[in-house]
Scaffold this motif. Structure first.
Motif, PDB file in Angstrom:
ATOM      1  N   ARG A 142       0.812  -1.218   0.000  1.00 34.10           N
ATOM      2  CA  ARG A 142       0.000   0.000   0.000  1.00 34.10           C
ATOM      3  C   ARG A 142       0.848   1.272   0.000  1.00 34.10           C
ATOM      4  NH1 ARG A 142      -4.306  -2.157   4.649  1.00 34.10           N
ATOM      5  NH2 ARG A 142      -4.891  -4.055   3.508  1.00 34.10           N
ATOM      6  N   MET A 143       2.086   1.186  -0.489  1.00 30.05           N
ATOM      7  CA  MET A 143       2.978   2.337  -0.493  1.00 30.05           C
ATOM      8  C   MET A 143       2.498   3.441  -1.436  1.00 30.05           C
ATOM      9  SD  MET A 143       5.455   1.756   1.675  1.00 30.05           S
ATOM     10  CE  MET A 143       6.810   2.801   1.146  1.00 30.05           C
ATOM     11  N   ASN A 144       1.951   3.081  -2.569  1.00 28.58           N
ATOM     12  CA  ASN A 144       1.506   4.070  -3.558  1.00 28.58           C
ATOM     13  C   ASN A 144       0.221   4.739  -3.076  1.00 28.58           C
ATOM     14  OD1 ASN A 144       0.905   5.604  -5.779  1.00 28.58           O
ATOM     15  ND2 ASN A 144       1.176   3.947  -7.251  1.00 28.58           N
ATOM     16  N   GLN A 145       0.322   6.035  -2.784  1.00 30.58           N
ATOM     17  CA  GLN A 145      -0.824   6.769  -2.260  1.00 30.58           C
ATOM     18  C   GLN A 145      -1.594   7.530  -3.334  1.00 30.58           C
ATOM     19  OE1 GLN A 145      -1.818   6.662   1.214  1.00 30.58           O
ATOM     20  NE2 GLN A 145      -0.538   4.883   0.714  1.00 30.58           N
ATOM     21  N   HIS A 146      -1.138   7.455  -4.577  1.00 27.40           N
ATOM     22  CA  HIS A 146      -1.873   8.066  -5.683  1.00 27.40           C
ATOM     23  C   HIS A 146      -2.193   9.540  -5.391  1.00 27.40           C
ATOM     24  CE1 HIS A 146      -2.440   4.282  -7.899  1.00 27.40           C
ATOM     25  NE2 HIS A 146      -2.538   3.728  -6.696  1.00 27.40           N
ATOM     26  N   PHE A 152       5.285   5.274   6.391  1.00 30.17           N
ATOM     27  CA  PHE A 152       6.303   6.299   6.592  1.00 30.17           C
ATOM     28  C   PHE A 152       7.604   5.684   7.111  1.00 30.17           C
ATOM     29  CE2 PHE A 152       3.012   9.775   6.690  1.00 30.17           C
ATOM     30  CZ  PHE A 152       3.585  10.521   5.671  1.00 30.17           C
ATOM     31  N   ALA A 153       7.486   4.732   8.012  1.00 21.29           N
ATOM     32  CA  ALA A 153       8.684   4.078   8.548  1.00 21.29           C
ATOM     33  C   ALA A 153       9.434   3.336   7.440  1.00 21.29           C
ATOM     34  CB  ALA A 153       8.296   3.127   9.669  1.00 21.29           C
ATOM     35  N   ILE A 154       8.713   2.661   6.569  1.00 21.22           N
ATOM     36  CA  ILE A 154       9.347   1.946   5.457  1.00 21.22           C
ATOM     37  C   ILE A 154       9.997   2.934   4.495  1.00 21.22           C
ATOM     38  CG2 ILE A 154       8.884   0.493   3.450  1.00 21.22           C
ATOM     39  CD1 ILE A 154       6.726  -0.901   5.058  1.00 21.22           C
ATOM     40  N   ALA A 155       9.310   4.037   4.209  1.00 18.98           N
ATOM     41  CA  ALA A 155       9.862   5.026   3.276  1.00 18.98           C
ATOM     42  C   ALA A 155      11.146   5.656   3.813  1.00 18.98           C
ATOM     43  CB  ALA A 155       8.818   6.103   2.996  1.00 18.98           C
ATOM     44  N   TYR A 156      11.174   5.996   5.099  1.00 12.47           N
ATOM     45  CA  TYR A 156      12.397   6.554   5.684  1.00 12.47           C
ATOM     46  C   TYR A 156      13.514   5.515   5.713  1.00 12.47           C
ATOM     47  CZ  TYR A 156      10.707  11.142   7.146  1.00 12.47           C
ATOM     48  OH  TYR A 156      10.256  12.448   7.154  1.00 12.47           O
ATOM     49  N   ARG A 157      13.163   4.252   5.909  1.00 13.65           N
ATOM     50  CA  ARG A 157      14.184   3.205   5.878  1.00 13.65           C
ATOM     51  C   ARG A 157      14.739   3.046   4.462  1.00 13.65           C
ATOM     52  NH1 ARG A 157      11.217  -0.623   7.721  1.00 13.65           N
ATOM     53  NH2 ARG A 157      11.420   0.131   9.858  1.00 13.65           N
ATOM     54  N   MET A 158      13.882   3.130   3.474  1.00 14.43           N
ATOM     55  CA  MET A 158      14.349   3.081   2.086  1.00 14.43           C
ATOM     56  C   MET A 158      15.249   4.274   1.769  1.00 14.43           C
ATOM     57  SD  MET A 158      10.768   1.909   0.272  1.00 14.43           S
ATOM     58  CE  MET A 158      11.425   2.124  -1.389  1.00 14.43           C
ATOM     59  N   LEU A 159      14.901   5.438   2.320  1.00 12.75           N
ATOM     60  CA  LEU A 159      15.713   6.624   2.105  1.00 12.75           C
ATOM     61  C   LEU A 159      17.111   6.442   2.695  1.00 12.75           C
ATOM     62  CD1 LEU A 159      15.383   9.553   0.964  1.00 12.75           C
ATOM     63  CD2 LEU A 159      14.921  10.263   3.320  1.00 12.75           C
ATOM     64  N   ASN A 208       4.391   8.619  -3.441  1.00 12.03           N
ATOM     65  CA  ASN A 208       3.526   9.226  -4.464  1.00 12.03           C
ATOM     66  C   ASN A 208       2.368   9.962  -3.791  1.00 12.03           C
ATOM     67  OD1 ASN A 208       2.525   9.943  -6.974  1.00 12.03           O
ATOM     68  ND2 ASN A 208       1.389   8.030  -7.244  1.00 12.03           N
ATOM     69  N   ALA A 209       2.727  10.854  -2.856  1.00 12.70           N
ATOM     70  CA  ALA A 209       1.732  11.604  -2.096  1.00 12.70           C
ATOM     71  C   ALA A 209       2.016  13.090  -2.219  1.00 12.70           C
ATOM     72  CB  ALA A 209       1.743  11.176  -0.629  1.00 12.70           C
ATOM     73  N   SER A 210       0.997  13.893  -1.973  1.00 11.51           N
ATOM     74  CA  SER A 210       1.136  15.342  -1.927  1.00 11.51           C
ATOM     75  C   SER A 210       1.136  15.790  -0.469  1.00 11.51           C
ATOM     76  CB  SER A 210       0.005  16.020  -2.697  1.00 11.51           C
ATOM     77  OG  SER A 210      -1.257  15.639  -2.161  1.00 11.51           O
ATOM     78  N   VAL A 211       1.502  17.052  -0.233  1.00  2.00           N
ATOM     79  CA  VAL A 211       1.650  17.506   1.147  1.00  2.00           C
ATOM     80  C   VAL A 211       1.022  18.879   1.320  1.00  2.00           C
ATOM     81  CG1 VAL A 211       3.896  18.586   0.725  1.00  2.00           C
ATOM     82  CG2 VAL A 211       3.311  17.821   3.034  1.00  2.00           C
ATOM     83  N   GLU A 212       0.494  19.080   2.502  1.00  2.25           N
ATOM     84  CA  GLU A 212       0.017  20.390   2.947  1.00  2.25           C
ATOM     85  C   GLU A 212       0.823  20.757   4.182  1.00  2.25           C
ATOM     86  OE1 GLU A 212      -3.805  21.746   5.401  1.00  2.25           O
ATOM     87  OE2 GLU A 212      -4.327  21.188   3.336  1.00  2.25           O
ATOM     88  N   MET A 213       1.624  21.831   4.090  1.00  2.38           N
ATOM     89  CA  MET A 213       2.596  22.141   5.133  1.00  2.38           C
ATOM     90  C   MET A 213       2.152  23.331   5.970  1.00  2.38           C
ATOM     91  SD  MET A 213       5.509  21.048   6.348  1.00  2.38           S
ATOM     92  CE  MET A 213       6.161  20.088   4.971  1.00  2.38           C
ATOM     93  N   LYS A 214       2.334  23.198   7.281  1.00  2.11           N
ATOM     94  CA  LYS A 214       2.132  24.290   8.216  1.00  2.11           C
ATOM     95  C   LYS A 214       3.466  24.650   8.857  1.00  2.11           C
ATOM     96  CE  LYS A 214      -2.601  22.981   9.480  1.00  2.11           C
ATOM     97  NZ  LYS A 214      -3.514  22.634  10.607  1.00  2.11           N
ATOM     98  N   ALA A 215       3.544  25.832   9.453  1.00  2.00           N
ATOM     99  CA  ALA A 215       4.766  26.272  10.125  1.00  2.00           C
ATOM    100  C   ALA A 215       4.435  26.711  11.541  1.00  2.00           C
ATOM    101  CB  ALA A 215       5.427  27.416   9.366  1.00  2.00           C
ATOM    102  N   THR A 216       5.339  26.396  12.465  1.00  2.00           N
ATOM    103  CA  THR A 216       5.204  26.806  13.856  1.00  2.00           C
ATOM    104  C   THR A 216       6.575  27.205  14.369  1.00  2.00           C
ATOM    105  OG1 THR A 216       4.486  26.114  16.072  1.00  2.00           O
ATOM    106  CG2 THR A 216       5.490  24.442  14.667  1.00  2.00           C
ATOM    107  N   ASP A 217       6.607  27.902  15.482  1.00  2.00           N
ATOM    108  CA  ASP A 217       7.879  28.401  16.009  1.00  2.00           C
ATOM    109  C   ASP A 217       8.384  27.595  17.199  1.00  2.00           C
ATOM    110  OD1 ASP A 217       5.973  29.109  17.829  1.00  2.00           O
ATOM    111  OD2 ASP A 217       6.559  31.210  17.996  1.00  2.00           O
ATOM    112  N   SER A 218       7.756  26.457  17.500  1.00  3.21           N
ATOM    113  CA  SER A 218       8.155  25.681  18.670  1.00  3.21           C
ATOM    114  C   SER A 218       7.967  24.195  18.396  1.00  3.21           C
ATOM    115  CB  SER A 218       7.337  26.105  19.897  1.00  3.21           C
ATOM    116  OG  SER A 218       7.575  25.238  20.981  1.00  3.21           O
TER     117      SER A 218
END
Length: 571
Positions: free
Chosen positions: A127-131, A475-482, A177-187
């Motif tokens: 189920r790695m491919n998130q389309h 996510f754990a598998i993807a970081y391990r592949m990285l 194969n996923a998209s992202v919505e990013m937020k920012a914080t100061d802490s």
């Protein structure tokens, strides 16, 4: 509904009229928990199974499953009968809560042949491919300009952790194969008044799926987030240039070992005793022992002691042996002291250029007398202020933020400038700090940099995801592949500088300051004080005895001036 979110494997089988087929399926799937929902299936004939139109019962099953929380971490398999002796196994899940039902044929079972896999055995790997499904994330930004330089090398020493982690997450999203919505914080987020702030608060409330910026693995964070990977091998510690050896020890006692010191004193004592005996013998024979004496003068022990000290200090003395034996003793004494003096002076020169290696622990650093400072960043203010053990509490209250005094929280550039001057320890993230050191320190100043860890909490920050997140495994598998591909190390080295190499150790000129000569100046000062006291004492004694003698002399003179009385006849 969380019926399929636990760690069991769920298998929905079509009800059959033939018990033997059902029994064989159960035997081959010993580790599989069977869940039969009779209301969802109806018996059909073989002709209905081969029909291209999906039965109404399967449509009803899809509707029911699409409303359940069957996400990426679930393991639900639907067994559809192809014939009386064959089953097709199809997995069903939903990528996100707003997504539809995903079905994929993963295996085929046939009586006599067993199970034939059509997809990887590991559920998450299938189920790695998130389309291009949307993943929500948040990053920690301490400088607003960081958002303009997330992918380049401009000011890479500012928010280095966020920049490196952002590049890592970009690679991970490409793998998924996923998209992202990013937020920012100061802490990074800390527990305040019963609620979590910053990045940890986003994760605890489920507002984001994964933290883009890694955070320290603290016991207080374990109940609210799940840590999956440490993509950047970095740590924060006190960086300092070791102080000169003379700053922590008296270098004037270090050149010789205890045995050599004792042997040298014994040698001087022996030579002094032999010289005293020789001078005494010369006095008996009527030879002059003082250079300015017209007649033979007896030498005392004090004369011999002064002679020995004069030899050690390379000074002359009034006492001088006239005989061959006495001069031979004096000559051997001078030769011995010259060798000792030469060795001692060479060792002193080497020790003046040496640095101490006695600062190995946090307590050694605290007791060394060096000033201490901390990087002005959110987590430093938090962790140093909540320290509870006596040592770290003393560091904060006496060195970092003393009451009524100036706070020693500095920017990276300002803190490392103080480290360069010496006698200052600065706590910061070492990777960005080494970048400043490489660009601003001289080659000889890069040599001998030491570090002392303040706390194990400042070692290897980890990427965190929401607790019980269905995306945790992929996510754990993807970081391990990285990591296995080498991209993780490559991208980390773009933003993190290694410790600079020392290429010119000992080539710089070392100036001698007051602190280096402090023991010698102390001896000089005490010697001057003692000589002044001796002078005053001698003066007092001299005045006392000279006054008495003068009084007696005056009395005798007065008596002598008295008129003489005539004697009577009787007397």
């Amino acid at each position: 509904m969380l019926a399929f979110r636990d760690r069991h494997r769920w298998l929905l089988l079509e009800r059959s009229q033939k018990p033997p087929v059902k029994s064989k399926v159960s035997e081959r799937e010993e580790t599989t928990r069977h869940y039969v929902h009779d209301s969802l299936f109806k018996n059909t004939s073989a002709q209905d199974e081969t029909d291209t139109a999906e039965p109404q019962s399967r449509q009803l099953l899809d509707v029911v499953l699409s409303q359940m929380n069957i996400f990426l971490d679930s393991d639900l398999t639907i067994g559809s009968r192809s014939s009386n002796t064959e089953f097709s196994l199809t997995e069903a899940y939903r990528r996100r809560s707003w997504g539809g039902l995903v079905k994929r044929k993963i295996a085929h079972w046939r009586e006599g042949y067993g199970l034939e896999l059509l997809a990887p055995r590991i559920t998450a790997a299938r189920r790695m491919n998130q389309h291009q499904e949307l993943v929500k994330s948040a990053m920690v930004v301490t400088n607003n300009d960081t958002l303009n330089h997330l992918g380049d090398d401009v000011d890479r020493h500012i928010d280095s952790l966020t920049k490196a982690n952002h590049v890592h997450l970009a690679h991970v999203l490409r793998i998924l194969n996923a998209s992202v919505e990013m937020k920012a914080t100061d802490s990074w987020g800390y527990l305040q008044n019963g609620s979590w702030s910053g990045l940890a608060g986003y994760l605890q409330r489920g507002e984001v799926d994964i933290g883009c910026t890694a955070m320290f693995m603290l016991p207080s964070r374990l109940p609210i987030v799940h840590f999956i990977s440490a993509p950047v091998k970095t740590k924060s510690a006190f960086l300092f240039r070791p102080p000169p050896l003379s700053f922590v020890q008296n270098i004037f006692t270090l050149p010789f070992s205890r045995a050599v010191w004792l042997s040298s004193v014994a040698l001087l004592a022996l030579m002094g005793a032999l010289l005293y005996c020789n001078l005494k013998l010369e006095f008996r024979r009527g030879e002059h022992t003082l250079q300015s004496a017209a007649e033979p003068v007896k030498a005392s022990w004090s004369d011999v002691v002064l002679l020995s000290f004069g030899v050690v200090c390379q000074q002359g003395a009034e006492v001088e042996a006239r005989g061959v034996s006495g001069r031979t003793i004096t000559f051997l004494l001078y030769i011995s002291v010259i060798f000792l003096y030469t060795s001692y002076s060479a060792c002193i020169v080497a020790l003046l250029q040496s640095t101490t290696d006695s600062i190995q622990t946090l307590r050694d650093l605290y007791e060394s007398g060096m000033e201490m400072g901390v990087l002005d960043i959110v987590y430093s203010h938090h962790f140093f202020s909540i320290a509870s053990d006596p040592l770290r509490r003393s560091i904060y209250t006496k060195k970092i933020n003393p009451p009524g005094g100036p706070s020693n929280f500095f920017s990276l550039e300002e803190g490392l400038a103080k480290v360069r001057k010496g006698l200052f320890a600065f706590h910061h993230e070492l990777g960005p700090g080494y970048y400043i050191v490489s660009n601003t320190f001289l080659e000889e100043e890069k040599c001998g940099l030491h570090t002392v860890t303040y706390s194990q909490d400042f070692v290897s920050p980890w990427i965190a995801v929401t607790k019980n997140s269905p995306l945790k495994e992929i996510f754990a598998i993807a970081y391990r592949m990285l990591h296995e591909s080498g991209l993780q190390i490559r991208e980390s080295e773009r933003f993190y500088q290694k410790k600079p190499d020392c290429s010119s150790a000992g080539s710089s000129f070392v100036s001698v300051g007051i602190a280096d000569c402090y023991p010698a100046l102390l001896v000089l000062g005490y010697g001057a004080l003692c000589s002044l006291l001796a002078f005053l004492l001698e003066r007092l004694v001299h005045n006392k005895f000279s006054g008495r003698v003068e009084f007696e002399a005056t009395c005798w003179r007065a008596v002598e001036r008295l008129p003489a009385f005539p004697r009577t006849k009787q007397s």
